[in-house]
Scaffold this active site. Structure first.
Site, PDB file in Angstrom:
ATOM      1  N   HIS A 192       0.805  -1.219   0.000  1.00 40.25           N
ATOM      2  CA  HIS A 192       0.000   0.000   0.000  1.00 40.25           C
ATOM      3  C   HIS A 192       0.835   1.264   0.000  1.00 40.25           C
ATOM      4  O   HIS A 192       0.367   2.303  -0.443  1.00 40.25           O
ATOM      5  CB  HIS A 192      -0.951   0.016   1.192  1.00 40.25           C
ATOM      6  CG  HIS A 192      -2.144  -0.859   1.012  1.00 40.25           C
ATOM      7  ND1 HIS A 192      -2.123  -2.202   1.294  1.00 40.25           N
ATOM      8  CD2 HIS A 192      -3.383  -0.580   0.541  1.00 40.25           C
ATOM      9  CE1 HIS A 192      -3.322  -2.709   1.021  1.00 40.25           C
ATOM     10  NE2 HIS A 192      -4.098  -1.758   0.558  1.00 40.25           N
ATOM     11  N   GLY A 193       2.040   1.180   0.508  1.00 38.06           N
ATOM     12  CA  GLY A 193       2.835   2.403   0.497  1.00 38.06           C
ATOM     13  C   GLY A 193       4.162   2.253   1.181  1.00 38.06           C
ATOM     14  O   GLY A 193       4.369   1.346   1.991  1.00 38.06           O
TER      15      GLY A 193
END
Lengths: 327, 478
Positions: free
Chosen positions: B323-324
């Site tokens: 996700h990041g």
């Protein structure tokens, strides 16, 4: 695989049926929208003002003075918040306040002055925080109504026109429902007294609000969302043009009430950091230099009242005396 | 171009008309139309990375054929995996790992300046690289033959509804549809439009409305505490759900217009009765991807309890990292792993496989308390997902316990009453439609046509009303 074969159909009649139904549905939607748009415009017609006719006045000021001008560029934070007469007295330069409305967008502000730059000019640029490049299309159309040449500063497209129309209908409908003052002709009489083509003095400053009764301060922008501001690159391009033409240009942060700063501290600090690290144009002062008590604002978070205007002008003069080389 | 913009509203009908005008027999031309449209769609985001998309597509197309033909399939597989993950590593994770390594070395007394590339993240890279990876792995495992038609394969990778934010499709599911005839179906097309409408409603009305308050509370978390902070986390939970599931609905609905079925990505996750069920209902395409291509190859649930737990942590941490590039996402993943473990150890992770309280109007008390508790756990985890740093997340969580009396103050809830009522109505509608793909499916055809028209008008008016402050789709940043 993936879908029910019972639904499988090869009939072009099905397609025609689909197109027909979608078309008639969209037609009903369109008619409903036109009815709504007509209704809100009829109900709110008397709220419109001709404040943006001020662009004509400012354009004339640009042509009247030939060179070595001091030109203020920005949104209404500069229009309301600077006493250009004091700048003229402090620096002995013909001063023109081109600022009028942040809603016209940074591209308009810079395009307008780019075409008029003359050697020896000094530009003081003060856009509102995270000011958009393109601006509100409705305002652009209105500006063109008063100042035909504004067309060349705007980017026209059918999509933008449609979007602007939808946005305007929605905003007028919301005002009609939620803002009881918008029904009060007396309230709007006061507002139109401030925002009209005669609001400006000989330098282009807005002066119609000075000494007037203050309405409640509004914040139409909402909370600031930090992002890498695309305006920095645009200003860098503008600054390069200034250098080419032998002009000087300086960036100044806009005025803001302390309460607004406290709500948006994080976004503003990151914005400030980006300005110092990426902007090629010299910066006069800091964010803090243009924070003022809430009581010094007139009707919005960017519009100073007469006292606030004087304080800001004084601070700007001091910064310019140190930071600008007028020789 | 965002799905909720006029640009897309003009783009989609043009593509739709062109696509169906060539007739059902011309699959090749239909696919070419979709590819051109998809590349145009991607270019409208960022022209610079079109070549990267093309490179990634070409790479896996060629390598898959070589894997089937070649003498060293495993080496070719690892070349593909290395390059695909390498692209992700460079664009998405390099700066993060560089800064983290530098900070770690500094803590050991060795000082060095981290190397920062500061690269712009190509839109959709996390999604289309995973498309390619799933394809190449499936070819290697002989689940599917390599695609020899570059047009069909390109479309599999770049099909515009799923290009920038999923769902992450499988070649076994999508490729056969792209190769087969697709005849126009009135029912499916109308269903697609309906799903797009519902997706827009979730995004524009629910997600963007929640975003205004969630952003205010999280960005100024030092000024908010107690009930207000909790409401901030609550609003973010609905922001991310409305945003992401709304996008997925628009993607699935758009695909239906071309008579293509995409994998379902959300199945009413906030009605989950435990975390295991939540992860079967939230971002289904990603969690099933990690299950099939990471968890199972690692051994899955076979082997000792210790290795099972290790595997569970690996996939949740990787899911967080996907996700990041921030420790907050890794912590979020780890927290979900901790949530998941008890049901795994107690073997109740496969307990709830159908919709809650089936064929009942209201949830049972038992189901309701479980749903509430599971929702509360996810809201706490979302605080890490939303926060800029781990410290900020812990500070935020701490603020939930400051002024506990504020939870009983009516004035706080009244301040946000219109949004709370809106969310409540939304939850009721979702509850009623929980056994369907999306609440309006099946429900609408059974209604009186006039009433159905009125519902459409109300939804469209709501979207028009709330479309003032647009927020970026959250998952576009991944």
């Amino acid at each position: 695989m993936g879908f029910n074969n019972n639904l499988f159909t090869f009939s072009s009649k099905m397609k025609f049926n689909f197109y027909k139904r979608v078309f008639f549905f969209l037609l009903q939607l369109f008619v409903a929208y036109i009815g709504l748009a007509w209704y809100v415009r009829v109900k709110t017609a008397h709220f419109d003002n001709d404040y943006l006719a001020g662009v004509n006045i400012k354009e004339k000021l640009l042509t009247q003075v030939s060179s070595h001008r001091l030109i203020l560029v920005g949104g209404s934070n500069m229009a309301f918040g600077i006493n250009s007469g004091e700048l003229y007295q402090a620096f002995g330069r013909p001063t023109i306040n081109l600022s009028i409305h942040a809603g016209l967008g940074l591209n308009y502000m810079l395009s307008q002055i780019e075409s008029s730059l003359k050697e020896g000019d000094i530009i003081i640029l003060s856009p509102e925080y995270f000011l958009g490049l393109d601006g509100d299309y409705r305002l652009m159309l209105e500006t063109e109504k008063y100042f035909f040449n504004a067309k060349k500063y705007f980017d026209h497209s059918m999509l933008k026109m449609i979007s602007a129309h939808l946005n305007e209908t929605r905003d007028k409908l919301k005002n009609l429902i939620f803002d009881p003052k918008s029904h009060d002709v007396n309230y709007w009489f006061d507002v139109n007294e401030i925002y009209n083509r005669n609001s400006f003095n000989e330098y282009g400053d807005v002066v119609s609000h000075l000494g007037k009764r203050k309405p409640i301060i509004t914040n139409e922008e909402g909370l600031l969302q930090y992002h890498k501001w695309e305006g920095i690159q645009r200003i860098n391009l503008f600054y390069a043009k200034c250098m080419q033409k032998g002009c000087k240009a300086f960036f100044v942060f806009p005025c803001l009430p302390l309460s607004e700063y406290n709500l948006n501290r994080k976004a503003i600090r990151l914005y400030e950091k980006d300005i110092y690290t990426e902007l090629k144009m010299p910066v006069l002062g800091t964010v803090n230099d243009f924070l003022f008590q809430d009581s010094l604002f007139y009707d919005s978070i960017y519009h100073l009242d007469s006292n606030g205007r004087e304080q800001r002008t004084l601070r700007l003069v001091k910064l310019m005396q140190v930071g600008c080389n007028f020789n | 171009m965002l799905f909720n913009t006029l640009n897309f509203a003009i783009f989609l009908p043009i593509v739709f008309l062109l696509y169906w005008s060539v007739g059902e027999k011309n699959i090749r031309i239909q696919n070419i139309i979709l590819i051109v449209a998809s590349y145009f769609f991607y270019a409208s985001w960022d022209l610079r990375f079109l070549s990267l998309l093309l490179f990634s597509t070409l790479l896996d197309f060629v390598l898959a054929i070589m894997i089937e033909k070649g003498s060293r399939p495993k080496l070719l597989l690892w070349i593909s995996i290395s390059i695909n993950l390498g692209l992700l590593a460079v664009f998405k994770y390099f700066d993060f790992f560089s800064i983290s390594a530098s900070a770690f070395l500094a803590s050991m007394g060795f000082h060095s300046d981290p190397i920062i590339l500061n690269l712009v993240l190509p839109v959709g890279i996390s999604f289309y690289t995973f498309h390619g990876l799933s394809y190449i792995i499936d070819v290697y495992k002989k689940r599917i033959h390599p695609e020899r038609n570059f047009i069909d394969y390109s479309l599999f990778v770049c099909f515009f509804p799923l290009l920038v934010a999923g769902p992450i499709e499988r070649a076994t599911h999508l490729l056969p549809q792209l190769k087969g005839k697709r005849a126009f179906s009135y029912t499916i097309a109308v269903d697609g439009l309906r799903q797009i409408l519902w997706g827009l409603f979730k995004k524009v009305v629910i997600a963007d409305s929640c975003a205004v308050f969630a952003n205010d509370i999280f960005n100024n978390s030092s000024q908010y505490f107690g009930a207000t902070a909790m409401l901030g986390a609550f609003f973010f939970a609905f922001q991310i759900y409305g945003d992401f599931s709304g996008y997925s609905d628009i993607a699935l609905g758009t695909a239906k217009l071309f008579n293509i079925r995409l994998l379902r990505n959300f199945s009413y996750p906030y009605f989950s009765r435990n975390i295991a069920e939540f992860w079967r209902r939230w971002h289904i395409s990603l969690s099933s991807w990690f299950r099939d291509y990471v968890y199972i190859p690692l051994g899955g649930s076979k082997g000792s309890l210790k290795s099972n737990i290790r595997n569970i942590f690996i996939i949740f941490l990787l899911s967080g990292l996907w996700h990041g590039a921030n420790w907050t996402f890794i912590i979020w993943g780890g927290l979900n792993a901790l949530y998941f473990l008890p049901s795994f150890v107690l073997k109740s992770n496969r307990k709830y496989l159908s919709a809650p309280s089936r064929e009942r109007r209201l949830p049972s008390f038992h189901d309701f308390t479980k749903m509430l508790f599971t929702f509360f756990l996810t809201v706490i985890a979302w605080v890490f997902f939303r926060s800029d740093s781990a410290q900020a997340a812990f500070r935020f969580l701490g603020s939930l316990f400051v002024h506990p009396g504020s939870y009983l103050l009516l004035s706080i809830y009244i301040k946000y009453s219109w949004l709370l009522i809106l969310i409540a109505l939304f939850v009721v509608v979702e509850w009623i439609g929980r056994e369907k793909e999306y609440p309006l499916a099946d429900l609408m055809p059974s209604l009186n046509p006039l009433f159905r028209r009125a519902v459409y008008f109300i939804l469209i008016f709501s979207i028009f009303w709330y479309n003032g402050v647009q927020q970026q789709f959250i998952y576009f940043q991944f």
